[in-house]
Motif scaffolding. Sequence first.
Motif, PDB file in Angstrom:
ATOM      1  N   PRO A   1      -3.347   2.564   7.141  1.00  0.00           N
ATOM      2  CA  PRO A   1      -2.528   1.857   8.122  1.00  0.00           C
ATOM      3  C   PRO A   1      -1.419   1.072   7.422  1.00  0.00           C
ATOM      4  O   PRO A   1      -1.513   0.788   6.224  1.00  0.00           O
ATOM      5  N   PRO A   2      -0.361   0.697   8.135  1.00  0.00           N
ATOM      6  CA  PRO A   2       0.741  -0.045   7.518  1.00  0.00           C
ATOM      7  C   PRO A   2       0.336  -1.427   6.993  1.00  0.00           C
ATOM      8  O   PRO A   2       0.921  -1.902   6.037  1.00  0.00           O
TER       9      PRO A   2
ATOM     10  N   THR B   1      10.001   5.136   8.625  1.00  0.00           N
ATOM     11  CA  THR B   1       9.408   6.467   8.782  1.00  0.00           C
ATOM     12  C   THR B   1       8.444   6.706   7.641  1.00  0.00           C
ATOM     13  O   THR B   1       8.588   6.125   6.562  1.00  0.00           O
ATOM     14  N   THR B   2       7.445   7.546   7.862  1.00  0.00           N
ATOM     15  CA  THR B   2       6.505   7.866   6.794  1.00  0.00           C
ATOM     16  C   THR B   2       7.153   8.862   5.839  1.00  0.00           C
ATOM     17  O   THR B   2       7.980   9.686   6.241  1.00  0.00           O
ATOM     18  N   TRP B   3       6.743   8.766   4.588  1.00  0.00           N
ATOM     19  CA  TRP B   3       7.297   9.649   3.560  1.00  0.00           C
ATOM     20  C   TRP B   3       6.939  11.096   3.846  1.00  0.00           C
ATOM     21  O   TRP B   3       7.761  11.987   3.737  1.00  0.00           O
ATOM     22  N   GLN B   4       5.692  11.345   4.230  1.00  0.00           N
ATOM     23  CA  GLN B   4       5.222  12.718   4.393  1.00  0.00           C
ATOM     24  C   GLN B   4       5.707  13.361   5.686  1.00  0.00           C
ATOM     25  O   GLN B   4       5.698  14.571   5.818  1.00  0.00           O
TER      26      GLN B   4
ATOM     27  N   PHE C   1       6.560   3.862  11.988  1.00  0.00           N
ATOM     28  CA  PHE C   1       5.658   2.718  12.032  1.00  0.00           C
ATOM     29  C   PHE C   1       6.504   1.464  11.847  1.00  0.00           C
ATOM     30  O   PHE C   1       7.665   1.538  11.457  1.00  0.00           O
ATOM     31  N   PHE C   2       5.923   0.310  12.116  1.00  0.00           N
ATOM     32  CA  PHE C   2       6.643  -0.947  11.991  1.00  0.00           C
ATOM     33  C   PHE C   2       6.054  -1.738  10.830  1.00  0.00           C
ATOM     34  O   PHE C   2       4.854  -2.017  10.808  1.00  0.00           O
ATOM     35  N   PHE C   3       6.903  -2.052   9.848  1.00  0.00           N
ATOM     36  CA  PHE C   3       6.485  -2.861   8.708  1.00  0.00           C
ATOM     37  C   PHE C   3       6.757  -4.318   9.064  1.00  0.00           C
ATOM     38  O   PHE C   3       7.912  -4.733   9.173  1.00  0.00           O
ATOM     39  N   GLU C   4       5.691  -5.066   9.274  1.00  0.00           N
ATOM     40  CA  GLU C   4       5.799  -6.448   9.747  1.00  0.00           C
ATOM     41  C   GLU C   4       5.981  -7.426   8.584  1.00  0.00           C
ATOM     42  O   GLU C   4       5.505  -7.188   7.471  1.00  0.00           O
TER      43      GLU C   4
ATOM     44  N   ASP D   1       3.026 -10.851   2.634  1.00  0.00           N
ATOM     45  CA  ASP D   1       1.995 -11.777   2.159  1.00  0.00           C
ATOM     46  C   ASP D   1       0.681 -11.047   1.897  1.00  0.00           C
ATOM     47  O   ASP D   1      -0.036 -11.375   0.941  1.00  0.00           O
ATOM     48  N   GLU D   2       0.365 -10.062   2.729  1.00  0.00           N
ATOM     49  CA  GLU D   2      -0.859  -9.278   2.518  1.00  0.00           C
ATOM     50  C   GLU D   2      -0.783  -8.512   1.199  1.00  0.00           C
ATOM     51  O   GLU D   2      -1.787  -8.408   0.482  1.00  0.00           O
ATOM     52  N   LEU D   3       0.387  -7.996   0.863  1.00  0.00           N
ATOM     53  CA  LEU D   3       0.569  -7.312  -0.420  1.00  0.00           C
ATOM     54  C   LEU D   3       0.393  -8.285  -1.578  1.00  0.00           C
ATOM     55  O   LEU D   3      -0.268  -7.970  -2.569  1.00  0.00           O
TER      56      LEU D   3
END
Length: 161
Positions: free
Chosen positions: A20-21, A86-89, A95-98, A103-105
Amino acid sequence: MAALVAARYPDIVWWSPQLPPSPREAMALLTQGIADWPRASMAVIGSSLGGFYATAVAERCGCKAVLLNPAVDPARDLAAHIGEQTTWQNPSERFFFEAHFVDELRALQADPLATPKNYLAFIAKGDEVLDWREMAARYAGANLRLLEGGDHALSDFDAHL
């Protein structure tokens, strides 16, 4: 890679989930999926952001990891990409990168590496996305394969199998 493992090593369990993102949710999925795996004989592999996740798993589990042009500081690098992606594959998959994913990274960053010798990293000097010198420095002490030229996708990956 999945086809190669299935053909040559049918006794190996291969698991490659769509993550998941959310980095927190991605690590929760991975942690749950490998909960019963034998740490002494398991290994993880990851490319780019997947290499970052593979490092996080390897550090938590003490297992070996193979990394392909691994992201070193995705919190820094992805902070500029908040919003729809967009996904690489599959570029038609979105998807939405929030913003809080940054911070999670950061929370997953494993510094310094506990056992650098547990890592094999393939790093293309021609990577157009990530700086090969930063990757090599991050994995100093690991088994590094510095590849002349190449690209972020490791288009010649089959030559390294």
